[in-house]
Design a protein around this motif. Structure first.
Motif, mmCIF file in Angstrom:
data_model
loop_
_atom_site.group_PDB
_atom_site.id
_atom_site.type_symbol
_atom_site.label_atom_id
_atom_site.label_comp_id
_atom_site.label_asym_id
_atom_site.label_seq_id
_atom_site.Cartn_x
_atom_site.Cartn_y
_atom_site.Cartn_z
ATOM 1 N N ALA A 32 71.749 -61.572 62.579
ATOM 2 C CA ALA A 32 71.922 -62.265 63.115
ATOM 3 C C ALA A 32 71.157 -63.851 63.542
ATOM 4 C CB ALA A 32 71.634 -62.080 64.593
ATOM 5 N N ILE A 33 71.246 -65.044 63.861
ATOM 6 C CA ILE A 33 70.973 -66.128 63.457
ATOM 7 C C ILE A 33 70.983 -67.129 64.877
ATOM 8 C CG2 ILE A 33 71.821 -67.437 62.391
ATOM 9 C CD1 ILE A 33 69.636 -68.185 60.312
ATOM 10 N N LEU A 34 70.199 -67.486 65.097
ATOM 11 C CA LEU A 34 70.612 -68.725 66.230
ATOM 12 C C LEU A 34 69.779 -69.688 65.424
ATOM 13 C CD1 LEU A 34 71.156 -69.823 68.831
ATOM 14 C CD2 LEU A 34 68.996 -69.482 69.426
ATOM 15 N N MET A 35 70.172 -70.989 65.161
ATOM 16 C CA MET A 35 69.935 -72.511 64.596
ATOM 17 C C MET A 35 70.537 -73.178 65.372
ATOM 18 S SD MET A 35 70.905 -73.833 60.369
ATOM 19 C CE MET A 35 70.427 -72.038 59.617
ATOM 20 N N GLU A 36 68.821 -74.112 64.896
ATOM 21 C CA GLU A 36 70.062 -75.793 65.908
ATOM 22 C C GLU A 36 69.725 -76.284 64.520
ATOM 23 O OE1 GLU A 36 70.029 -79.885 67.062
ATOM 24 O OE2 GLU A 36 68.069 -79.289 65.074
ATOM 25 N N GLN A 37 71.210 -76.873 65.488
ATOM 26 C CA GLN A 37 72.102 -78.135 64.941
ATOM 27 C C GLN A 37 71.702 -78.987 63.356
ATOM 28 O OE1 GLN A 37 76.501 -79.270 66.442
ATOM 29 N NE2 GLN A 37 76.339 -80.500 64.663
ATOM 30 N N VAL A 42 65.345 -72.267 62.189
ATOM 31 C CA VAL A 42 65.549 -71.304 62.678
ATOM 32 C C VAL A 42 64.827 -70.399 64.096
ATOM 33 C CG1 VAL A 42 66.194 -68.779 61.893
ATOM 34 C CG2 VAL A 42 66.574 -70.744 60.515
ATOM 35 N N LEU A 43 65.786 -70.544 64.644
ATOM 36 C CA LEU A 43 65.190 -70.228 66.339
ATOM 37 C C LEU A 43 64.582 -69.022 66.557
ATOM 38 C CD1 LEU A 43 66.465 -72.850 68.389
ATOM 39 C CD2 LEU A 43 64.687 -73.581 67.028
#
Length: 370
Positions: A32-37, A42-43
């Protein structure tokens, strides 16, 4: 009385230990990953760089190549190979002609494998030729743990990507206006059909008001894969999960955690600055040309520092760029903006203004004086 006491204890914990209420998401996905566009920061991540099977989220690459080809209004003729491609389908018929635009909607909303092959054969000359374009695009984007074997994502030992690479791809694709329109559509009616295609992305259609797009994927071998995007309070996030049995919840949890803990903070703005090359030199002027926003937690906002770098002979050189302003967080570079000669910046504006006046004179037919 006991219930009241427990309630008070919980309240005290939340007030004095707020981090407990902001724990990182617990994700069902293996990756999984959460990234600010806009910045690529990478958050959150979990095994984000591991290459894995990805199923139909592959079609994000197929879609963006089709859009960038400039052939969206051309009609592709459906081949026998396309209609016999296994898996999800928009039920093309052999010999049927459909615009690439409609095929991309069928690709993204209904995950049509037949649409993927029809697109690839028309744009790449063959499916193999299109796959070559996919892999070249992946290299260009820096997707270093990715290899495509096909345009649809059916399982293959050498067809894989990582959560991080897919976040890079989605961040890139979302910069394209046409892609954003297609991935954000809840339904679409093709000129070749009497019924609308409904988007399979339930985050967009049912579960999450801030969702702006995405792509689902599934095969028995790969499990559930999902790429999605969301926007709230001026911040755009990209989430990816691979092999995630509870992916809708995973994505909502990551988005809410990101929106709660981070804000897009302006760390630089377009403005004039003054500086000295050394103690004995005269004061010079320059121009920082960019507004820069970066996702930061409340604690991080006070930790951002910057360093101005100006070339030694800035007073003598004639080039427009005379330096840069670099921004750091905990000693790590996070952003930079060029420093230009103030005079050249003003000259550029003057040139634009003069061009406008010239155009106005041509339209009006008389001289304009200021």
């Amino acid at each position: 009385m006991r219930i009241v006491t427990v309630g008070i204890i919980v309240l005290i914990i939340l007030l004095f230990f707020p981090s407990i209420g902001q724990a990182k998401p617990e994700i069902s996905g293996q990756n999984a990953i959460l990234m600010e566009q806009s910045t690529g920061r990478v958050l959150f991540e979990k095994n984000a760089h591991d290459p894995e099977s990805i199923a139909s989220i592959t079609k994000i690459m197929t879609a963006i190549i089709a859009i960038e080809s400039g052939k969206m209004q051309e009609k592709a003729k459906t081949s026998r190979k396309a209609i016999y491609t296994e898996g999800s389908s928009i039920y093309l018929e052999q010999g049927e002609k459909m615009t690439i635009n409609d095929l991309v909607y069928g690709l993204m909303l209904r995950s049509g494998n037949d649409a993927a092959v029809a697109i690839s054969e028309h744009i790449g000359g063959s499916e193999e030729g299109f796959v070559y374009l996919m892999n070249e695009k992946a290299k260009w984007l820096g997707m270093n743990h990715t290899h495509f074997d096909n345009p649809h994502g059916l399982d293959s030992d050498s067809h894989y990507s990582s959560a991080y690479d897919m976040a890079i791809l989605m961040s890139y694709a979302m910069k394209n206006k046409t892609f954003r329109k297609i991935t954000g559509a809840q339904s679409y009616l093709s000129e070749n059909r009497t019924y609308s295609w409904q988007n399979k992305n339930k985050l967009l259609t049912q579960y999450y008001d801030y969702c702006t797009g995405g792509k689902t994927g599934y095969t028995k071998k790969t499990g559930r894969t999902l790429v999605s995007s969301a926007e709230k309070d001026g911040m755009s996030l990209i989430a990816v999960t691979l092999d995630a049995p509870d992916d809708w919840r995973d994505h909502i949890q990551m988005f809410e955690w990101g929106f709660t803990n981070y804000d897009m903070e302006k760390i630089a703005e377009e403005k004039s600055i003054s500086f000295k090359l050394n103690e004995s030199s005269k004061v010079m002027s320059g121009y920082m040309q960019d507004d820069i926003a970066y996702p930061l937690t409340d604690k991080e906002k006070a930790k951002v520092t910057n360093q101005l770098y100006i070339v030694k002979d800035a007073s003598e050189i004639t080039s427009e760029r005379i330096g840069k302003n670099v921004f750091y967080l905990d000693g790590k570079e996070i952003a930079e903006t060029d420093v230009l000669r103030n005079e050249q910046k003003l000259e550029q504006r003057k040139t634009i203004f003069e061009s406008f006046i010239s155009l106005l004179q041509q339209v009006v037919g008389v001289g304009v004086k200021w």
